[in-house]
Design a protein around this motif. Structure first.
Motif, PDB file in Angstrom:
ATOM      1  N   GLY A  12       0.383  -1.247  -0.107  1.00 22.17           N
ATOM      2  CA  GLY A  12      -0.126   0.045   0.056  1.00 22.17           C
ATOM      3  C   GLY A  12       0.931   1.536   0.106  1.00 22.17           C
ATOM      4  O   GLY A  12       0.389   2.924   0.180  1.00 22.17           O
ATOM      5  N   ALA A  13       2.062   0.973   0.223  1.00 21.82           N
ATOM      6  CA  ALA A  13       3.465   2.606   0.145  1.00 21.82           C
ATOM      7  C   ALA A  13       3.108   3.147  -1.468  1.00 21.82           C
ATOM      8  O   ALA A  13       2.925   1.941  -2.514  1.00 21.82           O
ATOM      9  N   VAL A  14       3.393   4.188  -1.063  1.00 22.26           N
ATOM     10  CA  VAL A  14       3.361   4.683  -2.741  1.00 22.26           C
ATOM     11  C   VAL A  14       4.853   3.459  -3.643  1.00 22.26           C
ATOM     12  O   VAL A  14       5.609   3.224  -2.660  1.00 22.26           O
ATOM     13  N   ARG A  15       5.350   3.914  -4.888  1.00 22.97           N
ATOM     14  CA  ARG A  15       6.404   3.087  -5.403  1.00 22.97           C
ATOM     15  C   ARG A  15       7.313   4.561  -5.231  1.00 22.97           C
ATOM     16  O   ARG A  15       7.277   5.828  -4.932  1.00 22.97           O
ATOM     17  N   PRO A  16       8.795   4.010  -5.906  1.00 23.42           N
ATOM     18  CA  PRO A  16       9.613   4.938  -5.606  1.00 23.42           C
ATOM     19  C   PRO A  16       9.974   5.977  -6.427  1.00 23.42           C
ATOM     20  O   PRO A  16      10.176   7.036  -5.515  1.00 23.42           O
ATOM     21  N   GLU A  17       9.321   5.684  -7.462  1.00 19.32           N
ATOM     22  CA  GLU A  17       9.871   6.931  -8.273  1.00 19.32           C
ATOM     23  C   GLU A  17       8.794   8.206  -7.392  1.00 19.32           C
ATOM     24  O   GLU A  17       9.129   9.621  -7.865  1.00 19.32           O
ATOM     25  N   GLU A  18       7.279   7.634  -7.082  1.00 15.49           N
ATOM     26  CA  GLU A  18       6.587   9.054  -6.627  1.00 15.49           C
ATOM     27  C   GLU A  18       6.965   9.565  -5.216  1.00 15.49           C
ATOM     28  O   GLU A  18       7.374  10.706  -4.811  1.00 15.49           O
ATOM     29  N   ALA A  19       7.961   8.491  -3.699  1.00 15.25           N
ATOM     30  CA  ALA A  19       8.908   8.991  -3.576  1.00 15.25           C
ATOM     31  C   ALA A  19       9.860   9.957  -3.855  1.00 15.25           C
ATOM     32  O   ALA A  19       9.946  10.363  -2.880  1.00 15.25           O
TER      33      ALA A  19
END
Length: 77
Positions: A12-19
């Motif tokens: 449920g966490a955001v993707r690394p690119e979004e982070a």
């Protein structure tokens, strides 16, 4: 500024690119991204803000320890 490692803690966490983009939006410099991790250069106040914007992500201070290699001993001839 210090370097911090942001890491994904679960589903449920955001993707690394979004982070990485969230980190840039907060004014941090993204050093590297990987599978479930992002290394950023930021001030402590910035990393707290970034962490609050990324549910499912945590952070830790990057600690690099470099060992000086010990050269092998030569056998007496």
């Amino acid at each position: 500024m210090s370097r911090f490692v942001l890491y994904c803690g679960g589903e449920g966490a955001v993707r690394p690119e979004e982070a990485a983009q969230t980190s840039r939006d907060a004014g941090a410099k993204v050093i590297a991204t990987g599978t479930g991790t992002v290394v950023v250069e930021a001030r402590p106040a910035q990393i707290k803000l970034i962490s609050s914007r990324l549910p499912g992500w945590s952070y830790t201070l990057e600690r690099r320890e470099v060992r000086k290699p010990v050269p092998p001993r030569r056998k007496a001839a």
